[in-house]
Scaffold this motif. Sequence first.
Motif, mmCIF file in Angstrom:
data_model
loop_
_atom_site.group_PDB
_atom_site.id
_atom_site.type_symbol
_atom_site.label_atom_id
_atom_site.label_comp_id
_atom_site.label_asym_id
_atom_site.label_seq_id
_atom_site.Cartn_x
_atom_site.Cartn_y
_atom_site.Cartn_z
ATOM 1 N N LYS A 67 13.386 -107.208 -19.043
ATOM 2 C CA LYS A 67 12.180 -106.388 -19.040
ATOM 3 C C LYS A 67 12.245 -105.263 -20.077
ATOM 4 O O LYS A 67 11.942 -104.103 -19.785
ATOM 5 N N ARG A 166 5.799 -99.546 -14.259
ATOM 6 C CA ARG A 166 5.785 -100.975 -13.962
ATOM 7 C C ARG A 166 7.168 -101.610 -14.089
ATOM 8 O O ARG A 166 7.309 -102.815 -13.914
ATOM 9 N N GLY A 167 8.165 -100.795 -14.406
ATOM 10 C CA GLY A 167 9.541 -101.291 -14.431
ATOM 11 C C GLY A 167 10.027 -101.812 -15.770
ATOM 12 O O GLY A 167 11.058 -102.481 -15.834
ATOM 13 N N TYR A 168 9.318 -101.476 -16.858
ATOM 14 C CA TYR A 168 9.703 -101.970 -18.183
ATOM 15 C C TYR A 168 10.431 -100.898 -18.992
ATOM 16 O O TYR A 168 10.015 -99.732 -19.023
ATOM 17 N N SER A 222 13.463 -97.580 -17.782
ATOM 18 C CA SER A 222 12.623 -97.328 -16.619
ATOM 19 C C SER A 222 13.479 -97.052 -15.395
ATOM 20 O O SER A 222 14.278 -97.894 -14.970
ATOM 21 N N ASN A 223 13.338 -95.870 -14.848
ATOM 22 C CA ASN A 223 13.980 -95.524 -13.579
ATOM 23 C C ASN A 223 13.219 -94.336 -12.982
ATOM 24 O O ASN A 223 12.268 -93.827 -13.595
#
Length: 342
Positions: A67, A166-168, A222-223
């Motif tokens: 991702k 969105r986790g990317y 992403s975190n």
Amino acid sequence: MNHNYHSLKDNPTHQISILLSLFLFSLLAVSFLIFSDTPPLSNELTAASNNNDPLGAALAAAATADKTLIIAVVNKAYVEEGDWPTMLELFLDAFWLGEGTRELLDHLLLVAVDEISYDRCKFLHLHCYRLRLPPAGDGEEKVFMSREFIGMMWRRTEFLGDVLARGYNFIFTDTDVLWLRNPFPRLTTTRTPDLQISTDRFDGNQWSRSNPINTGFYMVRSNDRTISLFRSWYSLKDNSTGLKEQDVLQAMIREGRSIRERLGVRVRFLDTLYFSGFCQGSRDIRAISTVHANCCRTIIAKVADLRVVVGLWKRFRSNATSVDDSAVLANMAHVACANSWK
């Protein structure tokens, strides 16, 4: 048999049941023949899902298995301004001319803020996403530090925060950054640091908060920490009149209780030896990963000077064993950009 036959013949209900059964059987047989070659229902659902969430579809198409992707924002000025090649063409050409960069195009998402740049993206068969801006927010060139320029930078920040949520993971790059070598080997791919950002002038310490940052090139993971960072950053927009988003992030990094202490975000500042620019050039042509046309006011000036860089890079690549490295660097003058401030 005769008794059963007459019972059936004389019983209208039984006749209707048999006829109904034959009709349903025929209908199923025809349906099987008609639809046996149609795509599975899951494909139809996926298409519908993509239509309902075009950003999700665009991110998924461009991202790697973990991702991670590359994001650049373009508008009409980047695809039309000035003579050939345009800013976008120079940006893409560098991926073809660079070392280990061609395959990275598979993971580049172009975010277009108007229909002209979106159509050009689709014509080039790249990963594309259409980002809507406020009225009068797209189209022509946004001159550095104009109200429109500042507004577009803040909208970009909001959008990139959504991508993180969105986790990317992503590298954001301006299109006035030439990727001459694959930058990933020069970036830390572990879970720390959270943010790795380019500098206008590197002070020699990759962890020093005194480095002047440039949001034209950075990598972010992403975190929870980085998502909170982007939300906090964007929340300051209305209290930062006259400041571009880069100035606000710089202040957040340098303030007494920095983002490291408040949010736990660890920032690494990138050395201009590898991530160079017009503000401060690299000292080694064999080390450069990217060249950024920073310290420059207009697109026409950027394109003029980046064309010089591309020409010198092609000459270096064609005769790297005998070329005079110092001469190549010396010829990377930024005359047009210097004149753009006059």
